[in-house]
Scaffold this motif. Structure first.
Motif, PDB file in Angstrom:
ATOM      1  N   ALA A  19      32.878  36.885  34.302  1.00 10.46           N
ATOM      2  CA  ALA A  19      32.513  36.644  32.906  1.00 10.46           C
ATOM      3  C   ALA A  19      31.087  37.102  32.633  1.00 10.46           C
ATOM      4  O   ALA A  19      30.814  37.747  31.606  1.00 10.46           O
ATOM      5  N   LEU A  20      30.174  36.787  33.538  1.00 11.08           N
ATOM      6  CA  LEU A  20      28.779  37.213  33.366  1.00 11.08           C
ATOM      7  C   LEU A  20      28.674  38.735  33.394  1.00 11.08           C
ATOM      8  O   LEU A  20      27.933  39.329  32.596  1.00 11.08           O
ATOM      9  N   GLY A  21      29.401  39.368  34.309  1.00  8.32           N
ATOM     10  CA  GLY A  21      29.388  40.823  34.377  1.00  8.32           C
ATOM     11  C   GLY A  21      29.944  41.457  33.115  1.00  8.32           C
ATOM     12  O   GLY A  21      29.412  42.459  32.625  1.00  8.32           O
ATOM     13  N   HIS A  22      31.025  40.881  32.601  1.00  8.52           N
ATOM     14  CA  HIS A  22      31.632  41.403  31.373  1.00  8.52           C
ATOM     15  C   HIS A  22      30.639  41.356  30.218  1.00  8.52           C
ATOM     16  O   HIS A  22      30.579  42.283  29.391  1.00  8.52           O
ATOM     17  N   LYS A  23      29.853  40.302  30.161  1.00  7.63           N
ATOM     18  CA  LYS A  23      28.907  40.134  29.057  1.00  7.63           C
ATOM     19  C   LYS A  23      27.553  40.775  29.345  1.00  7.63           C
ATOM     20  O   LYS A  23      26.671  40.778  28.482  1.00  7.63           O
ATOM     21  N   GLY A  24      27.386  41.317  30.554  1.00 11.64           N
ATOM     22  CA  GLY A  24      26.135  41.989  30.880  1.00 11.64           C
ATOM     23  C   GLY A  24      24.944  41.051  30.964  1.00 11.64           C
ATOM     24  O   GLY A  24      23.814  41.453  30.659  1.00 11.64           O
ATOM     25  N   LEU A  25      25.174  39.814  31.382  1.00 13.63           N
ATOM     26  CA  LEU A  25      24.105  38.816  31.424  1.00 13.63           C
ATOM     27  C   LEU A  25      23.448  38.772  32.795  1.00 13.63           C
ATOM     28  O   LEU A  25      24.122  38.849  33.826  1.00 13.63           O
ATOM     29  N   ASP A  26      22.132  38.644  32.796  1.00 11.62           N
ATOM     30  CA  ASP A  26      21.395  38.478  34.038  1.00 11.62           C
ATOM     31  C   ASP A  26      21.561  37.052  34.546  1.00 11.62           C
ATOM     32  O   ASP A  26      21.609  36.097  33.746  1.00 11.62           O
ATOM     33  N   VAL A  27      21.622  36.913  35.855  1.00 11.64           N
ATOM     34  CA  VAL A  27      21.827  35.595  36.439  1.00 11.64           C
ATOM     35  C   VAL A  27      21.031  35.486  37.735  1.00 11.64           C
ATOM     36  O   VAL A  27      20.893  36.465  38.475  1.00 11.64           O
ATOM     37  N   GLU A  28      20.504  34.319  37.991  1.00 14.14           N
ATOM     38  CA  GLU A  28      19.901  34.009  39.279  1.00 14.14           C
ATOM     39  C   GLU A  28      20.916  33.197  40.082  1.00 14.14           C
ATOM     40  O   GLU A  28      21.279  32.085  39.687  1.00 14.14           O
ATOM     41  N   TRP A  29      21.387  33.771  41.175  1.00 15.07           N
ATOM     42  CA  TRP A  29      22.365  33.091  42.027  1.00 15.07           C
ATOM     43  C   TRP A  29      21.635  32.215  43.037  1.00 15.07           C
ATOM     44  O   TRP A  29      20.673  32.667  43.677  1.00 15.07           O
ATOM     45  N   ILE A  30      22.091  30.998  43.190  1.00 17.41           N
ATOM     46  CA  ILE A  30      21.529  30.076  44.177  1.00 17.41           C
ATOM     47  C   ILE A  30      22.619  29.770  45.194  1.00 17.41           C
ATOM     48  O   ILE A  30      23.633  29.127  44.869  1.00 17.41           O
ATOM     49  N   ASP A  31      22.449  30.279  46.402  1.00 17.88           N
ATOM     50  CA  ASP A  31      23.446  30.111  47.451  1.00 17.88           C
ATOM     51  C   ASP A  31      23.300  28.744  48.110  1.00 17.88           C
ATOM     52  O   ASP A  31      22.193  28.319  48.452  1.00 17.88           O
ATOM     53  N   VAL A  32      24.441  28.084  48.275  1.00 17.78           N
ATOM     54  CA  VAL A  32      24.482  26.733  48.823  1.00 17.78           C
ATOM     55  C   VAL A  32      25.328  26.741  50.086  1.00 17.78           C
ATOM     56  O   VAL A  32      26.395  27.372  50.121  1.00 17.78           O
ATOM     57  N   ASP A  33      24.853  26.048  51.107  1.00 14.92           N
ATOM     58  CA  ASP A  33      25.617  25.884  52.342  1.00 14.92           C
ATOM     59  C   ASP A  33      26.823  24.991  52.040  1.00 14.92           C
ATOM     60  O   ASP A  33      26.644  23.855  51.574  1.00 14.92           O
ATOM     61  N   PRO A  34      28.055  25.469  52.285  1.00 17.41           N
ATOM     62  CA  PRO A  34      29.230  24.640  51.984  1.00 17.41           C
ATOM     63  C   PRO A  34      29.232  23.294  52.699  1.00 17.41           C
ATOM     64  O   PRO A  34      29.842  22.335  52.216  1.00 17.41           O
ATOM     65  N   SER A  35      28.543  23.214  53.830  1.00 14.92           N
ATOM     66  CA  SER A  35      28.516  21.957  54.581  1.00 14.92           C
ATOM     67  C   SER A  35      27.423  21.004  54.111  1.00 14.92           C
ATOM     68  O   SER A  35      27.348  19.859  54.564  1.00 14.92           O
ATOM     69  N   ASP A  36      26.566  21.466  53.199  1.00 15.37           N
ATOM     70  CA  ASP A  36      25.517  20.610  52.648  1.00 15.37           C
ATOM     71  C   ASP A  36      25.340  20.933  51.170  1.00 15.37           C
ATOM     72  O   ASP A  36      24.595  21.836  50.790  1.00 15.37           O
ATOM     73  N   ARG A  37      26.034  20.180  50.350  1.00 19.22           N
ATOM     74  CA  ARG A  37      26.027  20.457  48.908  1.00 19.22           C
ATOM     75  C   ARG A  37      25.013  19.601  48.157  1.00 19.22           C
ATOM     76  O   ARG A  37      25.143  19.383  46.956  1.00 19.22           O
ATOM     77  N   THR A  38      24.000  19.161  48.869  1.00 21.10           N
ATOM     78  CA  THR A  38      22.961  18.344  48.250  1.00 21.10           C
ATOM     79  C   THR A  38      22.365  19.003  47.009  1.00 21.10           C
ATOM     80  O   THR A  38      22.210  18.346  45.964  1.00 21.10           O
ATOM     81  N   PRO A  39      22.040  20.310  47.051  1.00 18.57           N
ATOM     82  CA  PRO A  39      21.471  20.926  45.831  1.00 18.57           C
ATOM     83  C   PRO A  39      22.417  20.880  44.637  1.00 18.57           C
ATOM     84  O   PRO A  39      21.973  20.749  43.488  1.00 18.57           O
ATOM     85  N   VAL A  40      23.729  20.980  44.897  1.00 20.33           N
ATOM     86  CA  VAL A  40      24.710  20.922  43.811  1.00 20.33           C
ATOM     87  C   VAL A  40      24.751  19.511  43.228  1.00 20.33           C
ATOM     88  O   VAL A  40      24.769  19.326  41.998  1.00 20.33           O
ATOM     89  N   ARG A  41      24.749  18.504  44.107  1.00 18.02           N
ATOM     90  CA  ARG A  41      24.746  17.113  43.636  1.00 18.02           C
ATOM     91  C   ARG A  41      23.483  16.811  42.831  1.00 18.02           C
ATOM     92  O   ARG A  41      23.534  16.121  41.809  1.00 18.02           O
ATOM     93  N   GLU A  42      22.359  17.315  43.311  1.00 16.29           N
ATOM     94  CA  GLU A  42      21.093  17.012  42.639  1.00 16.29           C
ATOM     95  C   GLU A  42      21.038  17.589  41.234  1.00 16.29           C
ATOM     96  O   GLU A  42      20.493  16.958  40.329  1.00 16.29           O
ATOM     97  N   ILE A  43      21.592  18.778  41.036  1.00 15.56           N
ATOM     98  CA  ILE A  43      21.522  19.398  39.709  1.00 15.56           C
ATOM     99  C   ILE A  43      22.626  18.919  38.783  1.00 15.56           C
ATOM    100  O   ILE A  43      22.439  18.838  37.571  1.00 15.56           O
TER     101      ILE A  43
END
Length: 200
Positions: A19-43
Motif C-alpha cells: 500500500a505504501l509503495g502504491h501511494k509512493g509514501l516514504d516510510v521508516e521501517w523499524i525491525d523488531v526481533d520476533p522473540s522480543d516484541r517489547t518495542p511493539v508493546r511499548e508503542i
C-alpha cells in the motif's frame, strides 16, 4: 514521517508495504526481533505487527492501516471510488480476512485436528475461486491494483514464490496447500504481476 514496526516475512506487514509503495509514501521501517516484541508493546499496547505511526497516530491491524492511508493520502487511490465497486471491495476484503484465512490459521494451531482434511480442501479449493475472479482482468477487482490485491497477495503468493529462509509454520501450510503446480495460469500471472509492484 510514517514509521512502521515489522518482523521478517510477515504477510500483514507486506500488505502495508504494498500500500505504501502504491501511494509512493516514504516510510521508516523499524525491525523488531520476533522473540522480543517489547518495542511493539511499548508503542501500541499489543504484540502484533505491523504497527504504523503517522503524525502521532498509532494504528495496528493491516486493514485498518490501509484504510487510514487511503483516507489521509487518497491519491493514487487504493480503493475504488465508485460506490458499488467500493462495496464489492469491502465485502471481498472482509471475506478474505474472516473466512479465507480461517483454514490456514486452524491448521497452524492444530494440524492433527480431525477436521484438518476439510480445512485443507477449503484452502486448496480457493485457488479455483481466484482463478475465476481473474478471468479477463489483470487484478482481482479489474484493471487497477486495489487494496484487495494488497490484502490477498502476501498469502496467495506462497502458491508460486517464497523465500527458502522463511520457515514460519503458517507459511509452510500455504506453500504446501496453495501450490499452483503448473495450473491456475491467471493466478500465476497475477502473483508475478503484483510481485513487481513497489514496496514502501
Amino acid at each position: 514521517m510514517i514509521r512502521v514496526w515489522r518482523i521478517p516475512f510477515s504477510t500483514n506487514v507486506e500488505r502495508v508495504a504494498l500500500a505504501l509503495g502504491h501511494k509512493g509514501l516514504d516510510v521508516e521501517w523499524i525491525d523488531v526481533d520476533p522473540s522480543d516484541r517489547t518495542p511493539v508493546r511499548e508503542i501500541s499496547g499489543q504484540e502484533l505487527v505491523p504497527v504504523l505511526e503517522d503524525d502521532g497516530l498509532v494504528l495496528h491491524d493491516s486493514p485498518a492501516i490501509l484504510e487510514h492511508l487511503e483516507a489521509r493520502y487518497p491519491d493514487p487511490p487504493l480503493y475504488p471510488r465508485d460506490e458499488a465497486r467500493l462495496a464489492e471491495a469491502t465485502l471481498l476484503i472482509d471475506w478474505f480476512n474472516r473466512v479465507w484465512k480461517r483454514p490456514p490459521n486452524l491448521l497452524a494451531d492444530d494440524p492433527h485436528d480431525p477436521r484438518a482434511p476439510e480445512w485443507i480442501e477449503e484452502l486448496r479449493g480457493s485457488r479455483d475461486l481466484f482463478e475465476a475472479l481473474l478471468a479477463g482482468r489483470p487484478y482481482l477487482l479489474g484493471d487497477e491494483f486495489t487494496a484487495l490485491d494488497a490484502i490477498a497477495f502476501p498469502f496467495l503468493k506462497y502458491g508460486l514464490i517464497f523465500d527458502p529462509a522463511d520457515d514460519e509454520p503458517f507459511h509452510r501450510i500455504l506453500i504446501e496447500h496453495l501450490a499452483l503446480d503448473g495450473g491456475y495460469p491467471r493466478l500465476a500471472q497475477w502473483i508475478r504481476r503484483v510481485d513487481e509492484h513497489p514496496r514502501g
